[in-house]
Design a protein around this motif. Sequence first.
Motif, PDB file in Angstrom:
ATOM      1  N   ALA A  65      49.775  39.147  35.893  1.00 38.30           N
ATOM      2  CA  ALA A  65      50.401  38.307  36.926  1.00 38.30           C
ATOM      3  C   ALA A  65      49.900  38.706  38.311  1.00 38.30           C
ATOM      4  O   ALA A  65      49.613  37.847  39.145  1.00 38.30           O
ATOM      5  CB  ALA A  65      51.918  38.413  36.845  1.00 38.30           C
ATOM      6  N   SER A  66      49.783  40.014  38.556  1.00 41.22           N
ATOM      7  CA  SER A  66      49.329  40.484  39.873  1.00 41.22           C
ATOM      8  C   SER A  66      47.911  40.007  40.167  1.00 41.22           C
ATOM      9  O   SER A  66      47.587  39.654  41.294  1.00 41.22           O
ATOM     10  CB  SER A  66      49.428  42.004  39.983  1.00 41.22           C
ATOM     11  OG  SER A  66      48.408  42.648  39.240  1.00 41.22           O
ATOM     12  N   LEU A  67      47.057  39.989  39.143  1.00 39.32           N
ATOM     13  CA  LEU A  67      45.687  39.507  39.329  1.00 39.32           C
ATOM     14  C   LEU A  67      45.665  38.005  39.611  1.00 39.32           C
ATOM     15  O   LEU A  67      44.947  37.542  40.487  1.00 39.32           O
ATOM     16  CB  LEU A  67      44.838  39.810  38.087  1.00 39.32           C
ATOM     17  CG  LEU A  67      44.594  41.274  37.761  1.00 39.32           C
ATOM     18  CD1 LEU A  67      43.796  41.387  36.466  1.00 39.32           C
ATOM     19  CD2 LEU A  67      43.907  41.995  38.893  1.00 39.32           C
ATOM     20  N   ILE A  68      46.466  37.274  38.872  1.00 39.60           N
ATOM     21  CA  ILE A  68      46.496  35.815  39.010  1.00 39.60           C
ATOM     22  C   ILE A  68      46.924  35.395  40.414  1.00 39.60           C
ATOM     23  O   ILE A  68      46.345  34.483  40.996  1.00 39.60           O
ATOM     24  CB  ILE A  68      47.406  35.181  37.936  1.00 39.60           C
ATOM     25  CG1 ILE A  68      46.754  35.328  36.551  1.00 39.60           C
ATOM     26  CG2 ILE A  68      47.706  33.718  38.256  1.00 39.60           C
ATOM     27  CD1 ILE A  68      47.655  34.975  35.384  1.00 39.60           C
ATOM     28  N   VAL A  69      47.928  36.075  40.967  1.00 37.08           N
ATOM     29  CA  VAL A  69      48.440  35.668  42.291  1.00 37.08           C
ATOM     30  C   VAL A  69      47.872  36.508  43.429  1.00 37.08           C
ATOM     31  O   VAL A  69      48.215  36.287  44.580  1.00 37.08           O
ATOM     32  CB  VAL A  69      49.987  35.664  42.345  1.00 37.08           C
ATOM     33  CG1 VAL A  69      50.558  34.691  41.343  1.00 37.08           C
ATOM     34  CG2 VAL A  69      50.564  37.045  42.154  1.00 37.08           C
ATOM     35  N   GLY A  70      47.012  37.477  43.118  1.00 31.42           N
ATOM     36  CA  GLY A  70      46.413  38.311  44.161  1.00 31.42           C
ATOM     37  C   GLY A  70      47.408  39.261  44.800  1.00 31.42           C
ATOM     38  O   GLY A  70      47.365  39.503  45.998  1.00 31.42           O
ATOM     39  N   TYR A  71      48.276  39.822  43.987  1.00 35.43           N
ATOM     40  CA  TYR A  71      49.342  40.716  44.446  1.00 35.43           C
ATOM     41  C   TYR A  71      48.935  42.161  44.156  1.00 35.43           C
ATOM     42  O   TYR A  71      48.673  42.502  42.991  1.00 35.43           O
ATOM     43  CB  TYR A  71      50.627  40.356  43.695  1.00 35.43           C
ATOM     44  CG  TYR A  71      51.812  41.232  43.970  1.00 35.43           C
ATOM     45  CD1 TYR A  71      52.721  40.887  44.952  1.00 35.43           C
ATOM     46  CD2 TYR A  71      52.046  42.382  43.227  1.00 35.43           C
ATOM     47  CE1 TYR A  71      53.837  41.663  45.196  1.00 35.43           C
ATOM     48  CE2 TYR A  71      53.156  43.177  43.471  1.00 35.43           C
ATOM     49  CZ  TYR A  71      54.040  42.809  44.448  1.00 35.43           C
ATOM     50  OH  TYR A  71      55.155  43.585  44.696  1.00 35.43           O
ATOM     51  N   PRO A  72      48.864  43.012  45.166  1.00 33.32           N
ATOM     52  CA  PRO A  72      48.496  44.408  44.894  1.00 33.32           C
ATOM     53  C   PRO A  72      49.634  45.138  44.167  1.00 33.32           C
ATOM     54  O   PRO A  72      50.775  45.099  44.604  1.00 33.32           O
ATOM     55  CB  PRO A  72      48.264  44.997  46.287  1.00 33.32           C
ATOM     56  CG  PRO A  72      48.993  44.096  47.229  1.00 33.32           C
ATOM     57  CD  PRO A  72      49.097  42.750  46.582  1.00 33.32           C
ATOM     58  N   ILE A  73      49.306  45.747  43.056  1.00 32.19           N
ATOM     59  CA  ILE A  73      50.317  46.494  42.296  1.00 32.19           C
ATOM     60  C   ILE A  73      49.793  47.911  42.061  1.00 32.19           C
ATOM     61  O   ILE A  73      48.593  48.118  41.841  1.00 32.19           O
ATOM     62  CB  ILE A  73      50.674  45.787  40.971  1.00 32.19           C
ATOM     63  CG1 ILE A  73      51.927  46.394  40.359  1.00 32.19           C
ATOM     64  CG2 ILE A  73      49.517  45.796  40.003  1.00 32.19           C
ATOM     65  CD1 ILE A  73      52.627  45.503  39.375  1.00 32.19           C
TER      66      ILE A  73
END
Length: 128
Positions: A65-73
């Motif tokens: 999900a983080s990759l799909i929305v460009g969210y740094p985790i």
Amino acid sequence: MEITAEEIQNFIHNNEIELKPKQPNMCIPIINRMCKKMKAGIKFSPVKVIAEEQLISDGHHRYLASLIVGYPIEIIKTTRTAGDVVGDWKSVDFELLEWETEEDIRKFNIMDAEFNNMSIEQIVEILW
């Protein structure tokens, strides 16, 4: 807007994904809830990775999900356990069937609200 299995597969085929899965199946409804929360800036616990193999130990749905929305985790290292098998994102089966019960979803929403110092109502609003 809900992410479809086709969009997930296209993302996987069109992007280099650094970490490898050990999980053969994933749940599209869970990915969708996480994407919505991430787009709203909700913080999540780190993804656990067996570093020497770049293998996800815990957090497959969060990571994708983080990759799909460009969210740094955050990524943290963990140790290998006896059943850890390296997989390939292209062989993961993305299921439309909901894995979590309404009670599970509520529990995770409460945890996310507490972790982010928000009300449960604010979390639920993000999902609608």
